[in-house]
Design an enzyme around this catalytic site. Structure first.
Site, mmCIF file in Angstrom:
data_model
loop_
_atom_site.group_PDB
_atom_site.id
_atom_site.type_symbol
_atom_site.label_atom_id
_atom_site.label_comp_id
_atom_site.label_asym_id
_atom_site.label_seq_id
_atom_site.Cartn_x
_atom_site.Cartn_y
_atom_site.Cartn_z
ATOM 1 N N ARG A 47 0.833 -1.208 0.000
ATOM 2 C CA ARG A 47 0.000 0.000 0.000
ATOM 3 C C ARG A 47 0.868 1.259 0.000
ATOM 4 O O ARG A 47 0.506 2.274 -0.617
ATOM 5 C CB ARG A 47 -0.939 -0.024 1.221
ATOM 6 C CG ARG A 47 -1.979 1.069 1.158
ATOM 7 C CD ARG A 47 -3.150 0.834 2.109
ATOM 8 N NE ARG A 47 -4.273 1.658 1.706
ATOM 9 C CZ ARG A 47 -4.790 2.647 2.457
ATOM 10 N NH1 ARG A 47 -4.315 2.898 3.658
ATOM 11 N NH2 ARG A 47 -5.785 3.364 1.993
ATOM 12 N N HIS A 51 0.466 4.245 -2.735
ATOM 13 C CA HIS A 51 0.163 5.641 -2.381
ATOM 14 C C HIS A 51 1.308 6.592 -2.718
ATOM 15 O O HIS A 51 1.086 7.785 -2.941
ATOM 16 C CB HIS A 51 -0.216 5.748 -0.904
ATOM 17 C CG HIS A 51 -1.631 5.366 -0.633
ATOM 18 N ND1 HIS A 51 -2.340 5.810 0.447
ATOM 19 C CD2 HIS A 51 -2.483 4.578 -1.342
ATOM 20 C CE1 HIS A 51 -3.568 5.300 0.418
ATOM 21 N NE2 HIS A 51 -3.670 4.542 -0.652
ATOM 22 N N HIS A 174 -6.600 -5.836 -3.681
ATOM 23 C CA HIS A 174 -7.404 -6.006 -2.462
ATOM 24 C C HIS A 174 -7.644 -7.472 -2.101
ATOM 25 O O HIS A 174 -8.340 -7.750 -1.122
ATOM 26 C CB HIS A 174 -8.709 -5.216 -2.571
ATOM 27 C CG HIS A 174 -8.515 -3.740 -2.357
ATOM 28 N ND1 HIS A 174 -9.513 -2.813 -2.536
ATOM 29 C CD2 HIS A 174 -7.432 -3.032 -1.950
ATOM 30 C CE1 HIS A 174 -9.039 -1.589 -2.264
ATOM 31 N NE2 HIS A 174 -7.778 -1.697 -1.918
ATOM 32 N N TRP A 190 -10.691 -8.621 2.688
ATOM 33 C CA TRP A 190 -11.490 -8.885 1.489
ATOM 34 C C TRP A 190 -11.584 -10.378 1.185
ATOM 35 O O TRP A 190 -12.515 -10.814 0.536
ATOM 36 C CB TRP A 190 -10.873 -8.181 0.281
ATOM 37 C CG TRP A 190 -10.936 -6.691 0.277
ATOM 38 C CD1 TRP A 190 -11.934 -5.929 -0.292
ATOM 39 C CD2 TRP A 190 -9.987 -5.758 0.822
ATOM 40 N NE1 TRP A 190 -11.648 -4.593 -0.123
ATOM 41 C CE2 TRP A 190 -10.465 -4.456 0.548
ATOM 42 C CE3 TRP A 190 -8.786 -5.890 1.513
ATOM 43 C CZ2 TRP A 190 -9.789 -3.296 0.937
ATOM 44 C CZ3 TRP A 190 -8.110 -4.741 1.912
ATOM 45 C CH2 TRP A 190 -8.603 -3.465 1.626
HETATM 46 ZN ZN1 ZEM Z 1 -6.412 -0.043 -1.458
HETATM 47 N N1 ZEM Z 1 -7.299 0.423 0.310
HETATM 48 N N2 ZEM Z 1 -7.644 1.216 -2.449
HETATM 49 N N3 ZEM Z 1 -5.398 -0.418 -3.182
HETATM 50 N N4 ZEM Z 1 -5.129 -1.248 -0.454
HETATM 51 C C1 ZEM Z 1 -7.026 -0.138 1.534
HETATM 52 C C2 ZEM Z 1 -6.114 -1.146 1.799
HETATM 53 C C3 ZEM Z 1 -5.238 -1.658 0.863
HETATM 54 C C4 ZEM Z 1 -8.664 1.968 -1.904
HETATM 55 C C5 ZEM Z 1 -8.868 2.192 -0.527
HETATM 56 O O1 ZEM Z 1 -9.608 3.291 -0.160
HETATM 57 C C6 ZEM Z 1 -8.304 1.361 0.480
HETATM 58 C C7 ZEM Z 1 -5.688 0.074 -4.419
HETATM 59 C C8 ZEM Z 1 -6.839 0.775 -4.755
HETATM 60 C C9 ZEM Z 1 -7.721 1.315 -3.807
HETATM 61 C C10 ZEM Z 1 -4.098 -1.966 -1.010
HETATM 62 C C11 ZEM Z 1 -3.596 -1.839 -2.308
HETATM 63 C C12 ZEM Z 1 -4.209 -1.112 -3.297
HETATM 64 C C13 ZEM Z 1 -7.866 0.442 2.522
HETATM 65 C C14 ZEM Z 1 -7.836 0.102 4.010
HETATM 66 C C15 ZEM Z 1 -8.670 1.364 1.874
HETATM 67 C C16 ZEM Z 1 -9.740 2.202 2.554
HETATM 68 C C17 ZEM Z 1 -6.735 0.924 4.716
HETATM 69 C C18 ZEM Z 1 -6.646 0.572 6.183
HETATM 70 O O2 ZEM Z 1 -7.634 0.803 6.890
HETATM 71 O O3 ZEM Z 1 -5.587 0.078 6.618
HETATM 72 C C19 ZEM Z 1 -9.442 2.549 -2.991
HETATM 73 C C20 ZEM Z 1 -10.659 3.434 -2.836
HETATM 74 C C21 ZEM Z 1 -8.867 2.123 -4.162
HETATM 75 C C22 ZEM Z 1 -9.264 2.375 -5.567
HETATM 76 C C23 ZEM Z 1 -10.456 2.726 -5.956
HETATM 77 C C24 ZEM Z 1 -4.652 -0.264 -5.352
HETATM 78 C C25 ZEM Z 1 -4.627 0.161 -6.817
HETATM 79 C C26 ZEM Z 1 -3.711 -1.002 -4.644
HETATM 80 C C27 ZEM Z 1 -2.417 -1.590 -5.081
HETATM 81 C C28 ZEM Z 1 -2.080 -1.823 -6.343
HETATM 82 C C29 ZEM Z 1 -3.576 -2.901 -0.031
HETATM 83 C C30 ZEM Z 1 -2.495 -3.937 -0.260
HETATM 84 C C31 ZEM Z 1 -4.306 -2.707 1.151
HETATM 85 C C32 ZEM Z 1 -4.170 -3.456 2.478
HETATM 86 C C33 ZEM Z 1 -3.267 -2.693 3.418
HETATM 87 C C34 ZEM Z 1 -3.086 -3.356 4.763
HETATM 88 O O4 ZEM Z 1 -2.558 -2.679 5.639
HETATM 89 O O5 ZEM Z 1 -3.445 -4.526 4.938
#
Ligand code: ZEM
Length: 295
Positions: A47, A51, A174, A190
């Site tokens: 993540r 970001h 996800h 997820w």
């Molecule tokens: Zn995420 N993501 N993401 N994402 N994401 C979260 C967690 C993780 C969105 C989003 O708002 C959120 C992509 C696209 C998008 C990962 C990778 C990628 C979380 C939870 C949210 C709310 C955060 C937390 O509470 O810790 C939205 C709206 C997206 C697009 C519409 C893309 C593209 C990614 C990578 C290529 C990953 C790996 C996580 C899990 C993080 C963790 O700490 O377990």
């Protein structure tokens, strides 16, 4: 001779082998997580890479992975980046041991290591990012808001230069990790295997019945059967929007296609904002997994 002393004064450029050593150290740190989520820092490190890159704006050429501006406030404190301190602190350990690497290269290489070590596809990667300054930090609001719909998702990802197919492929990340109520407000994983890269995210989207969770937190969905899995509103949209749905269904049905498309889109994401001439090698490298190096 003058030529010899000039050469001696020039630091030799790091080689692919040097970067492989960094990769290996990252892999070790990701795995050393006995008391953390599912025993792995892989998802949170992935993540961070996302970001750091997803702030890119094609129209102005600003943002992206080049300058690693999330090191600076206020970007470090942007709501979307809540919890990423964990990942940045882990990478700081690596930076101390390999001080020659730039933060942008380190964080994106960590994203590659996270995907590959969690059994994902190979992600071609090349070094060349340089450390920037606080003045290059991006304004808040460039990363997606999980509570919104298809137009917002398109606004955000088209701004980076992605199309619908790439958007859907990238969101398959996800399959990994979870939401943390104390970070984003959302809660839960997820999939049932949040440390293994797979196409389960898409399969579950179509195979389970998703209902709005009744709780005091932000609107999210839960699977009707076990109530142990979650989807964000933006995840669910991938099954509701006609164009997104076509790709999501294709990835649910074909894991190989998903792996191939994710690799290409993620590799592209990690290079956003980096001027081509900064890249050290013209061809991206494929780094070896820890397992491959054992045999
Ligand atoms: Zn995420 N993501 N993401 N994402 N994401 C979260 C967690 C993780 C969105 C989003 O708002 C959120 C992509 C696209 C998008 C990962 C990778 C990628 C979380 C939870 C949210 C709310 C955060 C937390 O509470 O810790 C939205 C709206 C997206 C697009 C519409 C893309 C593209 C990614 C990578 C290529 C990953 C790996 C996580 C899990 C993080 C963790 O700490 O377990």
């Amino acid at each position: 001779s003058a030529a010899q002393s000039a050469k001696a004064a020039t630091k030799l450029a790091p080689t692919k082998e040097d970067y492989q050593k960094v990769y290996n150290r990252i892999a070790e740190i990701i795995d050393d997580a006995d008391d953390y989520d599912y025993g792995s820092f892989g998802p949170v490190v992935l993540r961070l890479a996302w970001h750091a890159s997803g702030t890119y704006d094609k129209a102005t050429g600003t943002g992206g992975s080049n300058y690693a501006t999330m090191r600076f406030e206020p970007e470090a404190l942007h709501g979307a980046n809540a919890g990423l301190r964990v990942a940045r602190d882990l990478m700081e350990k690596v930076k101390k041991e390999f001080d020659w690497i730039s933060y942008g290269d380190l964080w994106t290489l960590a994203g590659v290591a996270a995907v590959q070590e969690m059994a994902g596809p190979k992600v071609p990667w090349r070094p060349g990012r340089i450390d920037g300054f606080a003045a290059q930090a991006t304004p808040d609001g460039r990363l997606p808001d999980a509570s919104q719909g298809a137009p917002h998702i398109r606004d955000i990802f088209y701004r980076m230069g992605f199309d619908d197919q790439e958007i859907v492929a990238l969101c398959g990340a996800h399959a990994l990790g979870r939401c943390h109520a104390d970070r984003s407000g959302f809660d839960g994983p997820w999939t049932f295997s949040p440390t293994t890269f797979s196409n389960d995210f898409y399969k579950l989207l179509f195979d389970e019945k998703w209902v709005w969770k009744k709780w005091g937190g932000p609107k999210q969905l839960e699977d009707k059967k076990t109530k142990s899995l979650m989807m964000l509103p933006t995840d669910y949209v991938l099954t509701q929007d006609k164009s997104f749905k076509k790709y999501a269904k294709a990835y649910a049905d074909d894991a190989d296609l998903f792996f191939k498309d994710f690799s290409a889109a993620f590799s592209k994401l990690l290079e956003l904002g980096v001027p081509t001439q900064q890249f050290v090698s013209s061809e991206p490298w494929v780094m070896q997994t820890v397992d491959e190096q054992k045999s």
